[in-house]
Structures are given as C-alpha cells and as structure tokens.
Design a protein around this motif. Structure first.
Motif, PDB file in Angstrom:
ATOM      1  N   THR A 137       0.841  -1.197   0.000  1.00 18.91           N
ATOM      2  CA  THR A 137       0.000   0.000   0.000  1.00 18.91           C
ATOM      3  C   THR A 137       0.872   1.242   0.000  1.00 18.91           C
ATOM      4  N   VAL A 138       0.532   2.202  -0.864  1.00 20.99           N
ATOM      5  CA  VAL A 138       1.283   3.447  -0.988  1.00 20.99           C
ATOM      6  C   VAL A 138       0.364   4.613  -0.650  1.00 20.99           C
ATOM      7  N   THR A 139       0.808   5.485   0.252  1.00 19.06           N
ATOM      8  CA  THR A 139       0.083   6.713   0.559  1.00 19.06           C
ATOM      9  C   THR A 139       1.041   7.888   0.431  1.00 19.06           C
ATOM     10  N   ALA A 140       0.501   9.064   0.202  1.00 18.16           N
ATOM     11  CA  ALA A 140       1.326  10.252  -0.035  1.00 18.16           C
ATOM     12  C   ALA A 140       0.985  11.345   0.964  1.00 18.16           C
ATOM     13  N   GLY A 141       1.965  12.196   1.227  1.00 15.01           N
ATOM     14  CA  GLY A 141       1.763  13.342   2.101  1.00 15.01           C
ATOM     15  C   GLY A 141       2.961  14.260   2.019  1.00 15.01           C
ATOM     16  N   ILE A 142       3.007  15.226   2.917  1.00  9.75           N
ATOM     17  CA  ILE A 142       4.141  16.149   2.948  1.00  9.75           C
ATOM     18  C   ILE A 142       4.850  16.045   4.285  1.00  9.75           C
ATOM     19  N   VAL A 143       6.069  16.533   4.316  1.00  9.77           N
ATOM     20  CA  VAL A 143       6.815  16.618   5.565  1.00  9.77           C
ATOM     21  C   VAL A 143       6.206  17.749   6.387  1.00  9.77           C
ATOM     22  N   SER A 144       5.650  17.401   7.544  1.00  9.67           N
ATOM     23  CA  SER A 144       4.983  18.392   8.391  1.00  9.67           C
ATOM     24  C   SER A 144       5.926  19.011   9.413  1.00  9.67           C
ATOM     25  N   ALA A 145       6.898  18.243   9.862  1.00  7.80           N
ATOM     26  CA  ALA A 145       7.859  18.735  10.850  1.00  7.80           C
ATOM     27  C   ALA A 145       9.055  17.799  10.870  1.00  7.80           C
ATOM     28  N   THR A 187       4.951  13.462   9.163  1.00  6.88           N
ATOM     29  CA  THR A 187       4.300  13.651   7.867  1.00  6.88           C
ATOM     30  C   THR A 187       2.789  13.490   8.037  1.00  6.88           C
ATOM     31  N   ASP A 188       2.054  13.869   6.994  1.00 11.51           N
ATOM     32  CA  ASP A 188       0.610  13.611   7.006  1.00 11.51           C
ATOM     33  C   ASP A 188       0.249  12.504   6.018  1.00 11.51           C
ATOM     34  N   ALA A 189       1.254  11.697   5.643  1.00  9.00           N
ATOM     35  CA  ALA A 189       0.975  10.502   4.846  1.00  9.00           C
ATOM     36  C   ALA A 189       0.275   9.473   5.741  1.00  9.00           C
ATOM     37  N   ALA A 190      -0.788   8.876   5.240  1.00 11.00           N
ATOM     38  CA  ALA A 190      -1.580   7.947   6.054  1.00 11.00           C
ATOM     39  C   ALA A 190      -0.772   6.701   6.397  1.00 11.00           C
ATOM     40  N   VAL A 191      -0.635   6.428   7.702  1.00 13.55           N
ATOM     41  CA  VAL A 191       0.068   5.248   8.198  1.00 13.55           C
ATOM     42  C   VAL A 191      -0.825   4.591   9.238  1.00 13.55           C
ATOM     43  N   ASN A 192      -0.962   3.284   9.173  1.00 11.65           N
ATOM     44  CA  ASN A 192      -1.838   2.539  10.069  1.00 11.65           C
ATOM     45  C   ASN A 192      -1.116   1.317  10.624  1.00 11.65           C
ATOM     46  N   PRO A 193      -1.705   0.620  11.607  1.00 16.74           N
ATOM     47  CA  PRO A 193      -1.089  -0.608  12.099  1.00 16.74           C
ATOM     48  C   PRO A 193      -0.752  -1.563  10.960  1.00 16.74           C
ATOM     49  N   GLY A 194       0.478  -2.036  10.947  1.00 18.52           N
ATOM     50  CA  GLY A 194       0.984  -2.852   9.840  1.00 18.52           C
ATOM     51  C   GLY A 194       1.991  -2.097   9.003  1.00 18.52           C
TER      52      GLY A 194
END
Length: 481
Positions: A196-204, A224-231
C-alpha cells in the motif's frame, strides 16, 4: 356703454391680480424640484492573471521504484505458561496445588525494507521484539524465514536477513536535506493490505513525541501527514526520487488508527544503526555526557541569554567527554559539526550519527559569547572502546540485554539474560539458560560489561542474584579461584 367699460375694467383688474398672484407665488413659495440623472459610466475591469493551477506532483516513479523493495514481516511468539496457586484454603488441607495455563501463540505483522540485493532488511524493533519465528513475504508473494541480525530498542530499529539473491532494494536518501512541505510516500502493509502506498508532505522534523521508553531512547522523528496505520511499522518513507529517507514507526492517534500525523525514524539514524548491527551485532552509542534541555523563554530569562536558541546544559557529568573537553554547566550548545541544533531531539540526532572515539566540533555559547570545542565522544562505560556482540560471552555463557517488555512484565529496572550456556563456572554453579542476572555481589548489573567488571574484581566468592522468566527468584554462589 358704461356696462362695457365696467366689464373691461374688471377684466383688466382680474388679469393684473392674476399676474401679481403668479409673480408672488413664484417668488416666495415655489421650490424648484432637483432631479439627479445618473451619468452612465462604463465599468473598467483589471486584467489579472488567473489563479495558478499547480500541477499535482508525479509520484509514480517513487511508488514504482519502492513498492517492490518493501516486504511484509510476519511474526509469532509463544507466551510462556504461568503457574499460580489455587485457593489457599485447599492448599492448607491438601498441600500446594497449581493451575497451569497452556502456552499461547501470539501473532503479529509489520513491514520491512530491503536494503541490499543479498537480503538485508530493516524494520522496527517493536515489530519483531520477543518473536520466536519471523517470516518475510516479498511483494511477489515469495516467503522466507528471516534471521534476526540485531536490534536496537533505543532507536526502535532492527535488522533481518533472508537467504536470497538479486532482490530489489532501496538506497538511503539524505533525510537531513528534507524540507517542510516536501512530498513523501509511505509504503507498507497496513491492516494486512500488502504493498500500500500513501502520499503526504513533511509536516515537521526532529519531533520528540515521548513514545520510546527504552533507556537513553532517541526520538527525532520526521512528521508527515501521509496515512500510516497498524501494519505500516517498519515500512518505507521515500522521497520523490524513490530514496529511503525514513522508517515509518508511529502514528498520533486516540483511536488506534491514522488520524492525521505519522512519524518516521530519519534515514540518518537508520543507516548508522543498520551498519553497527551488521558489523558489531549491537549499536555503538556515542555520548557527550551532559544533562540537557530545550532553551525556552523562561530559561533565557533566568540565565540572561541574549537569544532563545540552542540546547541548554544543566549539568556536565563527571569523567564525561564534555567535561574532558572543557564544556561547563549552563553552557548552551549551538551546533554540532556546523549543523545548528535548537532542541534536545536535534542534538540527539546529530550525536547519534557517531561512534565512541569520534571527534566532533561543538559550538557553545558561554556568557553570550561563542566558543568552539573538539569533543572525543565516549561510550556508556566512559571509554572509547567499540563493543562487539562477541564481547557478551563470559564464563561460558552468552548474554543479552532485557527488552522493555521483559522489564515491564518482571517489574525490573535492570538485568541481563543468559541466552546460551556452555561449560564454565556459571553452568557448574547451577545457572540455566533464560536466567536473568540482576545483581552480583550486591551491585546492580545493567550490561554485560558491568557483570564482567564486578566478577573480575571479586576476591574470593561471587554471589549472583536474579530470577527466571516466570518470576521465580534464585541466587548462586561460586568461587573464582
């Protein structure tokens, strides 16, 4: 005739009176009605450029070049059976009776990143912690049993190895060069959804969120605000060039699922830890030997600092690298090797790139004036020696440090565990594999070097105290002569 004259005179008088009345009304009573007629104006429109329609970044190259190098890590562990007493009234009449739970198999899953074509893989320590069996599933569904090369709880990084060649892998990128707002991808296996690939930006950057409970834990996360979940734990954070810039490790969530922010260990830390674990079997932790804190407005006012910058030194430890170099209490560290540090997390990140014996240039501010020092970093034992995993063998036994989970379960703050036992004094004294040594000759044992030092300095007998993994305490005595 007289009638005509009278009528004519009356007409003239009436006409004159009417004239006088009209004149008087127009002069004294009539008000002119003013009507404003708007003049039609032509509207002028400014010719402004249309709002920029920024094109969405093309992330296909980064996704395609990284997805095949990210693996699914599956682990299983056996929870040891526990024994506990039954009703104490029955014990009084019938003697001790025990109830025993059956061993339970626990399974977990995470992600990992292939770092070389010959099968070295990086993941999070918490993914594989206490695992009895580790399986790696590639993106093409091939499955391999993995060997644990080494793990480091202080950075939550572990290295695995599978027996395979010509594997796709990711190269390390420069995490220090990441900029706020830069696009990144998170690649992993959330909720058992592989690749699974999700995208976002560097937030801090250099974010400390207080989740690493290990002794001397290091936190300097990329947020980041890239979606990350358990796994996703142990999976890749890549830049637009498809380079590995971080290992996804945690999420900020009150629900257990992604709610806005995720955190990754930067590649600058990961690369050094991986190299240490491959070369030495354990991480070579370099220390300045100072107690530090962020410079806040209150600190700046209390110590009369001219700027809110750097990292404040509350205390310089005795016989430390900092003391040896001449750094003092209440100094403010401004930079390390030219890299500015404005938080404890940033300072830890820069020092963590080094090994004991490395020399770093520390710019400090003392009495609001800059001063530079060259500091030779030391290890936790106060010297500059490199400690190898083979150094953990002593008196016929091989040792390992306790995991945070083991410390929590056994309510211990220190100790080392016997992982392998051959012929020698310890085996002769009756110690078994799995026994945890907490104290030797009434001194606390935090590491193998502590055990070696105390035993080597002992004159006559050696008293070992500790407990087994089921919590049963025990002690042993043997002579060194």
């Amino acid at each position: 005739m007289k009638d005509y004259k009278r009528i004519g005179l009356t007409f003239v008088v009436a006409l004159f009176s009417a004239f006088i009345a009209v004149w008087a009304y127009n002069t004294f009573f009539a008000k002119p009605q003013i009507v404003t007629v708007p003049q039609e104006q032509s509207i002028r429109y400014a010719s402004l450029p249309s709002a920029p329609q920024g094109e969405a970044p093309d992330l296909t190259y980064a996704a395609e070049s990284s997805v095949h190098a990210v693996v699914h890590v599956k682990v299983s562990s056996t929870q040891q059976a526990r024994q506990f007493h039954s009703n104490p009234f029955y014990e009084w009449f019938y003697g001790d009776r025990y109830q025993q739970q059956q061993p339970q198999i626990r399974q977990g899953a995470g992600s990992g990143v292939i770092l070389s074509s010959d099968g070295y893989i990086v993941t999070n320590n918490h993914v594989i912690d206490d695992a009895d069996d580790i399986q790696v599933v590639l993106n093409d569904n091939r499955q391999f049993e993995a060997q644990l090369i080494g793990a480091d709880p202080t950075t939550d990084i572990a290295v695995l190895k599978i027996d395979e060649k010509n594997l796709p892998f990711l190269k390390f990128g420069n995490s220090d060069a990441l900029k706020l707002g830069e696009w990144v991808l998170a690649v992993g296996n959330p909720f058992e959804l592989t690749s699974t690939v999700t995208a976002g930006i560097v937030s801090a950057k250099s974010r400390n969120i207080g989740i690493n409970r290990a002794d001397m834990g290091i936190e300097s996360f990329i947020q980041t605000d890239a979606a990350v979940n358990p796994g996703n734990s142990g999976g890749a954070l890549v830049n637009m060039n498809g380079e590995l810039v971080g290992i996804n490790t945690a999420i900020a969530s009150r629900t257990g699922s992604y709610t806005g922010y995720s955190f990754a260990v930067p590649a600058s830390i990961v690369a050094k830890v991986v190299d240490d674990l491959k070369q030495y079997g354990q991480v070579q932790r370099a220390l300045l030997g100072v107690n530090i804190g962020d410079v806040t407005a209150e600190v700046a006012e209390e110590y009369k600092l001219d700027k809110i910058e750097g990292v404040f030194i509350g205390k310089v430890n005795e016989n430390s690298a900092a003391e040896e170099a001449g750094i003092e209490n209440e100094d403010v560290i401004i930079s390390v090797d030219g890299v500015k540090v404005n938080s404890t997390a940033q300072l830890q990140e820069q020092i963590s790139k080094h090994r004991p014996g490395d020399v770093v240039k520390i710019l400090i501010k003392r009495d609001n004036k800059p001063k530079q020092f060259e500091v030779t970093l030391r290890n936790m034992h106060g010297d500059t020696e490199i400690i190898k995993a083979s150094d953990n063998i002593f008196l016929g036994a091989k040792f390992d440090e306790l995991s945070d989970k083991e410390k929590y379960q056994l309510r211990l703050s220190h100790g080392i565990k016997i992982t392998n036992l051959d012929k020698g004094k310890l085996k002769d004294a009756g110690l078994k594999e799995g026994f945890i040594i907490t104290d030797v000759n009434k001194e606390a044992v935090n590491a193998v070097n502590d055990f070696k030092r105390i035993v080597s300095q002992a004159k006559g007998g050696v008293l070992i105290e500790g407990l087994y993994s089921n919590g049963e305490p025990a002690y042993f005595v043997f002579g060194m002569n």
